[in-house]
Each structure stands twice: as C-alpha cells, then as structure tokens.
Scaffold this active site. Sequence first.
Site, mmCIF file in Angstrom:
data_model
loop_
_atom_site.group_PDB
_atom_site.id
_atom_site.type_symbol
_atom_site.label_atom_id
_atom_site.label_comp_id
_atom_site.label_asym_id
_atom_site.label_seq_id
_atom_site.Cartn_x
_atom_site.Cartn_y
_atom_site.Cartn_z
ATOM 1 N N HIS A 8 43.940 56.758 65.211
ATOM 2 C CA HIS A 8 44.493 57.853 66.013
ATOM 3 C C HIS A 8 45.486 58.691 65.214
ATOM 4 C CE1 HIS A 8 48.340 55.765 66.223
ATOM 5 N NE2 HIS A 8 47.636 54.650 66.391
ATOM 6 N N GLU A 82 44.635 48.501 70.302
ATOM 7 C CA GLU A 82 45.398 47.887 69.223
ATOM 8 C C GLU A 82 45.608 46.392 69.471
ATOM 9 O OE1 GLU A 82 45.917 47.468 66.312
ATOM 10 O OE2 GLU A 82 47.350 49.021 65.705
#
Length: 234
Positions: A8, A82
């Site tokens: 990201h 994550e």
Amino acid sequence: MRLILIRHGQTTANVAFRLDTAIPGAELTDLGRRQAAALPEALAHEDIDALYASTLTRTQHTAAPLAAARGLDVQIRDGIRELTAGDLEMLPGDQEPGHEYMRIVFAWAAGDTELRMPGGESGAEALARYDAVVAEAVDSGARTVAMVSHGAAIRMWTSARAGNVDVDFAAARPLDNTGIVILEGSRPTAGRRCPGRAPWWRRRHRTRTAARRASRSTRTRSPSEAPGPVMARP
C-alpha cells in the site's frame, strides 16, 4: 498464474513509525495518494484480470486508481491483511517492539510457524489465511492477479512460499510503499505435498517504480531505510 503483490501507499502511521496492523488502520498521506495514483502507469504493461485488497482501508485506497483505470472491481479479502501485531500494536516500529515483530515474522518464514506473535496470531495461522486468498485467485482461472497488501505480510509469504526467495534475501530487502513483487506459479499438482517452501511459486520481478515516480521530490524515509536492525513497516 502471474501474481503481482503490491504494498500500500504511505500512511500516517508509517510517518510516525508505528506498528499499525488493526482494522481499519491509518489513512494514506498526500504522498501515499500520489503513490497510488502512479500505480496504473507503473503497471501499464501488465494485463491484470483481477484485483484484490485487504480489509485495511489503506490497501483499498491504494487499489482504487488501478481499479478505475482497468475497469476492475476491488475484491476485499481479510486473508491478505497485515500480520497482526497483537500486544505490539501501535508501538514504535523503529525501536525494540518493531525489531521483535520482524524477528517473529522472519522466524515464521524460516519454518517456525507455531511461534505466536505476543497477543496475536501464529505463523501457521498467518500463512493459512494468505494461502487461501492466493488459492482462490489461482482457482478463478485468472492469468494475472494483482493484490494490494502489506509490507511484512508480502515479505513473509514470499520468502516462505517462493522457491527462489530465501529468508535472508527478503530480510535484507525492505519493500517501499507501493513496492511491487511479481511471482509466477500455480497450485501444486494432485498428490504433491506442500513442504515448508513451495517451489511452484517463483519470483520473477521486483520494482519500486510507482513509489519512486510519486515521491521523487518529497521522499519520506521509512524506518527500515535507517542503518541497523531490520525494522517494522506495516
């Protein structure tokens, strides 16, 4: 299948050097939005059939410009979020909590998958959820799939599952915001057992083009670019 793993764009937590792994997560910075906007050009040569993002909003916002440019829906999957920091959540990623986090992450990649993040998930759990999303993409029949995910998750899964990427290689190479890892592979054939490493995935290419184009004039140094131990950068 060709698998494009994208970290990201930069977030406010990245700037503050914090272990930010919980949903919904920090927002993109202005630089992060520019990095996301640069992705369609960086991947212009890739014929992407499907696009995935995690349940953390930073990946969805990073994927949005690419989705708009290609006319694709972003498929949201929790499995590629994550690696959970657990008790280390929002602690400094450039200090001992971050060092501990990354030691555990790369221990998972090296095969110690029963080890558990303090107050969080085990390596076996983290790999299983990531594997499930990749398997879904393979089974879809898509030839090229892009997944916007997270730095630690991408490095851990790639070094655990790609036959030509070892832990030392991944640990020595931090992944910048909107950094890209490209692999090629498939599901194992019938009867083939999955060892600690999965040689049917092979790393083909890695680039930081999108991040470099977007941040050429306003580059923010991430924790892992500083000298010393590997530092966390979710």
